[in-house]
Design a protein around this motif. Structure first.
Motif, PDB file in Angstrom:
ATOM      1  N   ASP A  56      32.255  31.565  46.193  1.00 22.58           N
ATOM      2  CA  ASP A  56      33.126  30.583  45.530  1.00 22.58           C
ATOM      3  C   ASP A  56      32.607  30.227  44.141  1.00 22.58           C
ATOM      4  O   ASP A  56      33.388  30.072  43.201  1.00 22.58           O
ATOM      5  CB  ASP A  56      33.270  29.321  46.379  1.00 22.58           C
ATOM      6  CG  ASP A  56      34.158  29.525  47.595  1.00 22.58           C
ATOM      7  OD1 ASP A  56      34.912  30.523  47.636  1.00 22.58           O
ATOM      8  OD2 ASP A  56      34.085  28.686  48.521  1.00 22.58           O
ATOM      9  N   LYS A  57      31.276  30.105  43.985  1.00 19.14           N
ATOM     10  CA  LYS A  57      30.690  29.828  42.666  1.00 19.14           C
ATOM     11  C   LYS A  57      31.031  30.943  41.686  1.00 19.14           C
ATOM     12  O   LYS A  57      31.374  30.690  40.533  1.00 19.14           O
ATOM     13  CB  LYS A  57      29.175  29.686  42.768  1.00 19.14           C
ATOM     14  CG  LYS A  57      28.688  28.372  43.279  1.00 19.14           C
ATOM     15  CD  LYS A  57      27.155  28.352  43.232  1.00 19.14           C
ATOM     16  CE  LYS A  57      26.585  27.231  44.064  1.00 19.14           C
ATOM     17  NZ  LYS A  57      25.106  27.294  44.096  1.00 19.14           N
ATOM     18  N   GLU A  58      30.918  32.189  42.145  1.00 16.96           N
ATOM     19  CA  GLU A  58      31.225  33.320  41.270  1.00 16.96           C
ATOM     20  C   GLU A  58      32.709  33.339  40.905  1.00 16.96           C
ATOM     21  O   GLU A  58      33.073  33.683  39.773  1.00 16.96           O
ATOM     22  CB  GLU A  58      30.816  34.644  41.910  1.00 16.96           C
ATOM     23  CG  GLU A  58      29.324  34.823  42.063  1.00 16.96           C
ATOM     24  CD  GLU A  58      28.564  34.820  40.746  1.00 16.96           C
ATOM     25  OE1 GLU A  58      29.166  35.042  39.660  1.00 16.96           O
ATOM     26  OE2 GLU A  58      27.344  34.590  40.789  1.00 16.96           O
ATOM     27  N   PHE A  59      33.561  32.956  41.852  1.00 12.05           N
ATOM     28  CA  PHE A  59      34.997  32.925  41.576  1.00 12.05           C
ATOM     29  C   PHE A  59      35.363  31.848  40.551  1.00 12.05           C
ATOM     30  O   PHE A  59      36.447  31.897  39.984  1.00 12.05           O
ATOM     31  CB  PHE A  59      35.801  32.732  42.858  1.00 12.05           C
ATOM     32  CG  PHE A  59      36.117  34.007  43.584  1.00 12.05           C
ATOM     33  CD1 PHE A  59      36.481  35.157  42.900  1.00 12.05           C
ATOM     34  CD2 PHE A  59      36.064  34.062  44.963  1.00 12.05           C
ATOM     35  CE1 PHE A  59      36.774  36.338  43.566  1.00 12.05           C
ATOM     36  CE2 PHE A  59      36.363  35.237  45.646  1.00 12.05           C
ATOM     37  CZ  PHE A  59      36.721  36.368  44.940  1.00 12.05           C
ATOM     38  N   GLN A  61      33.964  31.627  37.729  1.00 16.02           N
ATOM     39  CA  GLN A  61      33.817  32.285  36.428  1.00 16.02           C
ATOM     40  C   GLN A  61      34.429  33.683  36.384  1.00 16.02           C
ATOM     41  O   GLN A  61      34.652  34.218  35.306  1.00 16.02           O
ATOM     42  CB  GLN A  61      32.343  32.387  36.053  1.00 16.02           C
ATOM     43  CG  GLN A  61      31.690  31.048  35.859  1.00 16.02           C
ATOM     44  CD  GLN A  61      30.234  31.188  35.475  1.00 16.02           C
ATOM     45  OE1 GLN A  61      29.615  32.229  35.709  1.00 16.02           O
ATOM     46  NE2 GLN A  61      29.674  30.151  34.897  1.00 16.02           N
ATOM     47  N   HIS A  62      34.670  34.288  37.541  1.00 13.47           N
ATOM     48  CA  HIS A  62      35.164  35.669  37.597  1.00 13.47           C
ATOM     49  C   HIS A  62      36.341  35.753  38.564  1.00 13.47           C
ATOM     50  O   HIS A  62      36.312  35.136  39.622  1.00 13.47           O
ATOM     51  CB  HIS A  62      34.058  36.620  38.086  1.00 13.47           C
ATOM     52  CG  HIS A  62      32.786  36.498  37.317  1.00 13.47           C
ATOM     53  ND1 HIS A  62      32.582  37.138  36.122  1.00 13.47           N
ATOM     54  CD2 HIS A  62      31.658  35.789  37.567  1.00 13.47           C
ATOM     55  CE1 HIS A  62      31.380  36.835  35.672  1.00 13.47           C
ATOM     56  NE2 HIS A  62      30.794  36.013  36.530  1.00 13.47           N
ATOM     57  N   SER A  63      37.338  36.547  38.206  1.00 13.96           N
ATOM     58  CA  SER A  63      38.486  36.701  39.109  1.00 13.96           C
ATOM     59  C   SER A  63      38.255  37.813  40.131  1.00 13.96           C
ATOM     60  O   SER A  63      38.965  37.907  41.122  1.00 13.96           O
ATOM     61  CB  SER A  63      39.761  36.981  38.317  1.00 13.96           C
ATOM     62  OG  SER A  63      39.648  38.197  37.606  1.00 13.96           O
ATOM     63  N   LYS A  64      37.250  38.665  39.877  1.00 16.86           N
ATOM     64  CA  LYS A  64      36.937  39.771  40.783  1.00 16.86           C
ATOM     65  C   LYS A  64      35.450  39.737  41.112  1.00 16.86           C
ATOM     66  O   LYS A  64      34.610  39.742  40.212  1.00 16.86           O
ATOM     67  CB  LYS A  64      37.286  41.108  40.140  1.00 16.86           C
ATOM     68  CG  LYS A  64      38.747  41.245  39.790  1.00 16.86           C
ATOM     69  CD  LYS A  64      38.989  42.512  39.007  1.00 16.86           C
ATOM     70  CE  LYS A  64      40.422  42.581  38.525  1.00 16.86           C
ATOM     71  NZ  LYS A  64      40.629  43.737  37.637  1.00 16.86           N
ATOM     72  N   VAL A  65      35.140  39.729  42.404  1.00 15.28           N
ATOM     73  CA  VAL A  65      33.756  39.682  42.863  1.00 15.28           C
ATOM     74  C   VAL A  65      33.553  40.768  43.910  1.00 15.28           C
ATOM     75  O   VAL A  65      34.432  41.028  44.730  1.00 15.28           O
ATOM     76  CB  VAL A  65      33.409  38.289  43.466  1.00 15.28           C
ATOM     77  CG1 VAL A  65      32.005  38.273  44.040  1.00 15.28           C
ATOM     78  CG2 VAL A  65      33.583  37.193  42.424  1.00 15.28           C
TER      79      VAL A  65
END
Length: 77
Positions: A56-59, A61-65
């Motif tokens: 969730d933290k990565e999402f 800043q990024h739309s694709k993980v």
């Protein structure tokens, strides 16, 4: 914004981290290694919940993980 989660599945040593690192470097997909997250868990800590929070933290800043997984139910990815 639409969010996409990619999962690399394969046995230990098959190159998931290498592939994920290359994807991270050469595309707009953020690669998140989850094995280090599992290894840092405190006794009794919910690993799945911790990994989900990191995704969730990565999402934010990024739309694709992309994450890696052994594809086994042992909790170690």
């Amino acid at each position: 914004m639409r969010k996409i989660l990619y999962i690399l599945i394969g046995p230990k040593g098959s190159g998931k981290t290498y592939i994920g690192s290359q994807v991270n470097k050469n595309t707009d997909i953020k690669f998140l290694r989850v094995e280090p997250i599992w290894l840092k868990l405190a006794p009794g800590e919910n690993g799945w919940e911790t990994v989900e929070k990191e995704i969730d933290k990565e999402f934010q800043q990024h739309s694709k993980v992309m994450i890696e997984s052994l594809g086994a139910g042992d909790g170690f990815n």
